[in-house]
Design a protein around this motif. Structure first.
Motif, PDB file in Angstrom:
ATOM      1  N   ARG A   1      13.441 -69.946  62.374  1.00 13.39           N
ATOM      2  CA  ARG A   1      13.671 -70.202  63.797  1.00 13.39           C
ATOM      3  C   ARG A   1      12.733 -71.263  64.355  1.00 13.39           C
ATOM      4  O   ARG A   1      13.127 -72.061  65.212  1.00 13.39           O
ATOM      5  N   HIS A   2      11.496 -71.300  63.868  1.00 11.07           N
ATOM      6  CA  HIS A   2      10.476 -72.117  64.537  1.00 11.07           C
ATOM      7  C   HIS A   2       9.907 -73.256  63.693  1.00 11.07           C
ATOM      8  O   HIS A   2       9.219 -74.112  64.238  1.00 11.07           O
ATOM      9  N   ALA A   3      10.133 -73.262  62.398  1.00 10.55           N
ATOM     10  CA  ALA A   3       9.569 -74.308  61.540  1.00 10.55           C
ATOM     11  C   ALA A   3      10.667 -75.302  61.174  1.00 10.55           C
ATOM     12  O   ALA A   3      11.580 -74.964  60.417  1.00 10.55           O
TER      13      ALA A   3
ATOM     14  N   TRP B   1       7.568 -72.673  49.406  1.00 10.75           N
ATOM     15  CA  TRP B   1       6.210 -72.396  49.862  1.00 10.75           C
ATOM     16  C   TRP B   1       6.089 -72.484  51.380  1.00 10.75           C
ATOM     17  O   TRP B   1       5.299 -71.761  51.985  1.00 10.75           O
ATOM     18  N   LYS B   2       6.859 -73.344  51.999  1.00 10.73           N
ATOM     19  CA  LYS B   2       6.778 -73.461  53.459  1.00 10.73           C
ATOM     20  C   LYS B   2       7.190 -72.165  54.133  1.00 10.73           C
ATOM     21  O   LYS B   2       6.637 -71.790  55.175  1.00 10.73           O
ATOM     22  N   LEU B   3       8.146 -71.456  53.539  1.00  5.13           N
ATOM     23  CA  LEU B   3       8.547 -70.166  54.088  1.00  5.13           C
ATOM     24  C   LEU B   3       7.383 -69.184  54.091  1.00  5.13           C
ATOM     25  O   LEU B   3       7.281 -68.331  54.984  1.00  5.13           O
ATOM     26  N   ARG B   4       6.512 -69.281  53.110  1.00  3.32           N
ATOM     27  CA  ARG B   4       5.349 -68.393  53.056  1.00  3.32           C
ATOM     28  C   ARG B   4       4.199 -68.912  53.916  1.00  3.32           C
ATOM     29  O   ARG B   4       3.600 -68.166  54.694  1.00  3.32           O
TER      30      ARG B   4
ATOM     31  N   VAL C   1       3.922 -69.351  62.823  1.00  6.33           N
ATOM     32  CA  VAL C   1       5.121 -69.224  63.662  1.00  6.33           C
ATOM     33  C   VAL C   1       5.085 -67.962  64.513  1.00  6.33           C
ATOM     34  O   VAL C   1       5.830 -67.868  65.505  1.00  6.33           O
ATOM     35  N   GLN C   2       4.248 -67.019  64.173  1.00  4.42           N
ATOM     36  CA  GLN C   2       4.175 -65.819  65.011  1.00  4.42           C
ATOM     37  C   GLN C   2       3.717 -66.144  66.424  1.00  4.42           C
ATOM     38  O   GLN C   2       4.025 -65.396  67.360  1.00  4.42           O
TER      39      GLN C   2
END
Length: 468
Positions: free
Chosen positions: A265-267, A327-330, A336-337
């Motif tokens: 949603r945010h990245a 890796w970006k997902l991690r 992003v929180q």
């Protein structure tokens, strides 16, 4: 702070390396999560170990408190001076030399201000690997990494910063310099002094240089993004992968679906690697010294895991870009929180076997305390370290939610303590958690810590208010 003391310090490091104007000082005084905004008399930037020693000696003579600081990326306020403003921040960023790289001995000597990324690059240029890896590696420094005993994503294979350090150079609280830059893998000549200063957060001495342990560069690496039914299956998959994945398991990161949704949603530029959603995911990497057959071995292992019900879907990175996407997902999870409102955070560890039960109990506990809250637990399942973060309920008041930080921490930490875990797995104690230590440390252990502090820093001039 008297002008006379600052003048004496300027005589040691040069006036341009003594910063007192508010605008230039500001970045040094703000903790990254905005939990702490400090005050200081000055920022002092020495350029050598000799200058650090001279400053510390002067501080001991005048009773001037010092707060050592690296890249200012710490997450528990250990690098932030207290609000009274008496301290001087001792910035180590100018100690930025890679002194030697010894590929034959698999060691390198770097100064405290060298960034983690630069240390990695210096090792790679010599055909070696320095495996410590953190999301902040472009700005965090080796001195800070060692002072907090940093962990990161490769601990399962290579250990924490402590396991990657062979020797130290340290300025003691009276200005003496201990030269312990030994490149020896065997040295049983008494106490292992370096381990007093690693993880001490600058409260016992100022680390100025270190001998780091290097490894051969892997010839091949396979990265997989895996859907798992739950933490229990992820743990079973971990145990199977240690022996049967076809190489050295270097990364095993656990992520919940809600966290992946936050990132998507945010990245910008992120996408879901799998066609169907899953409640939990694992990011797994396996490395080998031979490129032949690694992908095939991992595929075979995952095929068996699919048959056994440990995973429900899998995607293997077919390129370097795809690996970066995984890796970006991690790596974006924590950042992003912020976009989802207030977040209450925990950096905890429990024995590996207890991770699924910890997650079940902790999630149920916080959801009962704050109906509608959104737990986002993720982290290094391979070493039992979970970042148990909770995002505010949708539409809730951020300040009111964050005001319950201590209450929620107490409840989560009670579960951790019951399971013989740690309330600080890799971030340290700093100022954020120092009041919690008496409740979780063995009294004898805490007394020994205080004895060490009183012995090595009797005037309490090194990072006062941190850890103890």
């Amino acid at each position: 702070m008297s002008a006379q003391i600052l003048d004496r310090i300027a005589g040691l490091v040069g006036s341009r390396n003594v910063i007192t104007d508010a605008e230039t000082m500001a970045p040094y005084l703000l903790e990254g999560r905005d939990l702490y905004r400090g005050k200081a008399s000055a920022i002092v930037r020495p350029g050598s170990t000799a200058e650090v020693a001279a400053i510390v000696k002067l501080a001991a003579e005048t009773g001037t408190p010092l707060v050592p600081q690296g890249g200012n990326t710490g997450l528990v306020g250990g690098q932030t001076p207290i609000a009274e403003g008496r301290e001087i921040i001792l910035s180590l960023q100018r100690l930025d030399k890679v002194r030697t790289v010894d590929p034959e001995g698999d060691t390198m000597i770097v100064e405290a201000g060298v960034t983690l990324l630069r240390a990695q690059e210096a090792a790679e240029a010599a055909g070696r690997l320095f495996p410590l890896s953190l999301a902040s590696e472009g700005s965090c420094t080796i001195g800070g990494n060692l002072s907090t005993n940093a962990g990161g994503t490769a601990v399962i294979a290579y250990g924490n910063a402590r396991e990657l350090c062979m020797g130290l150079e340290v300025v003691l609280a009276d200005g003496r310099v201990w030269n312990g830059l030994r490149q020896l893998r065997k040295d049983n000549t008494g106490y292992d002094l370096k381990n007093l200063f690693i993880g001490a957060e600058g409260t016992l001495g100022v680390i100025t240089a270190a001998v780091l342990k290097l490894f051969p560069l892997p010839a091949a690496r396979t990265t997989a993004f895996l859907a798992v039914p739950g933490p229990a299956e992820a743990l079973a998959l971990l145990n199977a992968a240690k022996a049967g994945a076809g190489g050295t398991l270097t990364t095993f990161e656990l992520m919940p679906r809600i966290g992946v949704d936050f990132v998507l949603r945010h990245a910008p530029g992120t996408r879901d690697p799998l066609s169907e959603s899953s409640p939990w995911y694992v990011l797994m990497e396996v490395a080998a010294q031979s490129a032949a057959g690694l992908d095939e071995a991992v595929e075979t292992f995952l095929g068996q895991a699919l048959e056994d019900g440990l995973i429900t879907d899998a995607a293997l990175a077919g390129s370097l870009e795809q690996r970066k996407d995984f890796w970006k997902l991690r790596e974006a999870l924590s950042e992003v929180q912020r976009q989802e409102g207030g977040s209450i955070k925990h950096d905890v560890s429990v024995p590996l076997h207890a991770v699924p039960e910890f997650l079940a109990q902790a999630i149920a506990t916080v959801e009962a305390m704050i109906p509608g809250c959104r737990p986002v637990p993720f982290g290094h399942l391979g070493d039992g370290n979970i970042h148990f973060n909770i995002s505010q309920p949708l539409g809730a008041d951020k300040d009111a939610f964050v005001a319950r930080w201590d209450e929620v921490n107490h409840a989560v930490h009670a579960i951790v303590t019951q399971m013989h875990g740690s309330i600080s797995a890799e971030h340290g104690i700093g100022r954020l958690k120092r009041y919690l230590l008496p409740g979780v440390k063995d009294p004898v252990e805490l007394a020994l810590m205080k004895t060490l502090k009183a012995t090595l820093d009797p005037q309490r001039i090194l990072n006062p208010g941190a850890v103890l």
